[in-house]
Design a protein around this motif. Structure first.
Motif, short mmCIF file in Angstrom:
data_model
loop_
_atom_site.label_atom_id
_atom_site.label_comp_id
_atom_site.label_asym_id
_atom_site.label_seq_id
_atom_site.Cartn_x
_atom_site.Cartn_y
_atom_site.Cartn_z
N GLY A 275 12.20 14.77 -11.18
CA GLY A 275 10.45 14.17 -10.44
C GLY A 275 10.82 12.59 -10.27
N LEU A 276 10.79 12.16 -11.39
CA LEU A 276 11.22 10.73 -12.13
C LEU A 276 12.37 10.28 -11.39
N PHE A 277 13.78 10.81 -11.42
CA PHE A 277 14.72 10.71 -11.05
C PHE A 277 14.58 10.01 -9.47
N PHE A 278 13.51 11.47 -8.72
CA PHE A 278 13.11 11.56 -6.57
C PHE A 278 12.21 9.75 -6.75
N LEU A 279 11.22 9.74 -7.74
CA LEU A 279 10.35 8.91 -7.48
C LEU A 279 11.16 6.78 -7.71
N ALA A 280 12.84 7.63 -8.90
CA ALA A 280 13.47 6.05 -9.11
C ALA A 280 13.62 5.74 -7.39
N LEU B 15 2.95 4.62 -9.95
CA LEU B 15 1.56 5.13 -10.38
C LEU B 15 1.50 6.92 -10.89
N LEU B 16 2.68 7.65 -9.68
CA LEU B 16 3.42 9.00 -9.26
C LEU B 16 4.29 8.75 -10.66
N LEU C 109 0.85 -1.34 0.21
CA LEU C 109 0.06 0.42 0.13
C LEU C 109 0.60 1.10 0.00
N ALA C 110 2.31 1.04 0.68
CA ALA C 110 3.00 2.39 0.17
C ALA C 110 4.19 2.50 -0.61
N GLY D 3 5.64 11.17 -16.32
CA GLY D 3 5.97 11.36 -17.57
C GLY D 3 4.85 11.36 -18.20
N TRP D 4 3.96 11.32 -18.52
CA TRP D 4 3.01 11.62 -19.03
C TRP D 4 2.91 13.32 -19.58
N ARG D 5 3.00 14.08 -17.59
CA ARG D 5 3.21 15.69 -17.75
C ARG D 5 4.41 15.99 -18.02
N MET D 6 5.36 15.56 -18.74
CA MET D 6 6.79 15.48 -19.40
C MET D 6 6.69 16.12 -20.48
N PHE D 7 6.14 14.80 -21.04
CA PHE D 7 6.22 14.63 -22.37
C PHE D 7 4.99 15.35 -23.41
N ARG D 8 3.99 16.11 -22.15
CA ARG D 8 2.65 17.30 -22.25
C ARG D 8 4.05 19.11 -22.48
N ALA D 9 4.81 18.66 -21.26
CA ALA D 9 5.21 19.85 -21.47
C ALA D 9 6.12 20.00 -22.64
#
Length: 342
Positions: free
Chosen positions: A272-277, A240-241, A233-234, A246-252
């Protein structure tokens, strides 16, 4: 505070220093990685000028991470370093070589000399990134320890998984570099950077997915962190993020109205992708300092030593953050042809 609490604080401080290094030095190494695809000497000069005021300061966090590990977690340092001597030494040599070429390319007297230093700058960026990726992959895969000492072989750091993480880091740093150039440049160079960022963005997402699919099978503890209830759950928000960012980056990257905020948004999404990884890696490894056996508290120095160093860190870290923030603010804005470092 107890020794366990101070050790936990130090673990987060070192993890933060490593993450800041990856983000800050990642984009300037990424600029060097992109050099073979940047057309024209003027565009290459502009690319280097975007990182000229900050590239050496970015490596402060690498020093802090290494020094903190040595001082606060000596057992971890004593087991990690022998396992990763080769990639770490090669990384440091590549960073030195890259730093020299950074200066010398602007002082080259002929086109041939300039081309040679450009290649040295790019090759040094590739070598440093590959070595970081090899070290990361070998570390995550696990270090053989017997009686509180490294018990593996000289080439244990070279595995299929470490090669995968090395290639993934090259792609990821390339994405950071491309998004940085989208933010800091304009015109044809910015268009080149947008194209490269789109391609590297897809490759980065593919690398994140592939590494994430393999990691749970490296250590039983990793698998428990991701698939056992209620830990799942954590962990569930992380993938998901990743998809949303990724979607927001391509849109930008498709928004080309020249607004400074929109030009900087792809870079923020890449960070943000690096932070999530990095967060996913932390979820997998906590509380291991040297997987699969040594925990944070096993590796920690005596409480008094930790506390003494923590007081010093409490003074120095805000100063470093303030200075770094000031430098980035001072050199904000677009870098144009004919401006910058000479």
């Amino acid at each position: 505070m107890s020794a366990e609490t101070i050790a936990t604080i130090w673990a987060f401080l070192i993890a933060t220093a490593v993450f800041l290094y990856v983000c800050m030095d990642g984009f300037d190494l990424g600029v060097g990685i992109l050099f073979p695809w940047i057309r024209g000497q003027e565009d290459r000069d502009v690319s280097v000028n975007t990182i000229a005021p900050v590239w050496d300061g970015n490596e402060t966090w690498l020093i802090m991470g290494g020094a903190g590990l040595f001082a606060v977690f000596p057992l971890a340092y004593a087991t990690i370093m022998p396992a990763l001597y080769m990639p770490i030494i090669l990384m440091l040599l590549a960073l030195i070589f890259r730093g020299v070429s950074f200066e010398m390319r602007f002082r080259a007297e002929t086109e041939g000399q300039r081309l040679a230093w450009d290649r040295a700058f790019s090759w040094g960026s590739y070598a440093a990134t590959l070595c970081q990726g090899l070290a990361l992959g070998a570390f995550v895969q696990g270090i053989e320890v017997e009686e509180r000492a490294y018990a593996g072989g000289w080439w244990d750091w070279l595995t299929p998984f470490s090669c995968l993480t090395a290639a993934a880091l090259v792609v990821g740093y390339g994405l950071l570099g491309a998004c940085w150039l989208v933010w800091k440049t304009e015109g044809e160079l910015q268009d080149q950077a947008r194209t490269l960022a789109r391609r590297l963005g897809w490759l980065t997402l593919a690398c994140i997915a592939l590494v994430s699919a393999i990691m749970p099978f490296l250590q039983p503890e990793f698998r428990d962190r991701w698939f056992a209830f209620p830990a799942i759950l954590a962990a569930l928000p992380v993938p998901l993020l990743v998809v949303w960012l990724g979607w927001r980056m391509f849109r930008a990257l498709g928004e080309t109205d020249g607004h400074p905020w929109r030009d900087g948004l792809p870079f923020l999404c890449a960070l943000g992708l690096f932070f999530l990884a990095y967060t996913g890696l932390g979820i997998s490894m906590w509380p291991m300092m040297v997987p699969p056996e040594i925990t944070i508290w096993d590796a920690a120095a005596p409480r008094d030593s930790q506390l003494f160093l923590l007081v010093g860190a409490a003074v120095l870290i805000p100063i470093i953050l303030a200075y770094t923030g000031y430098v980035y603010w001072l050199f904000r804005g677009k870098v144009k042809h004919g401006e910058g470092y000479h």
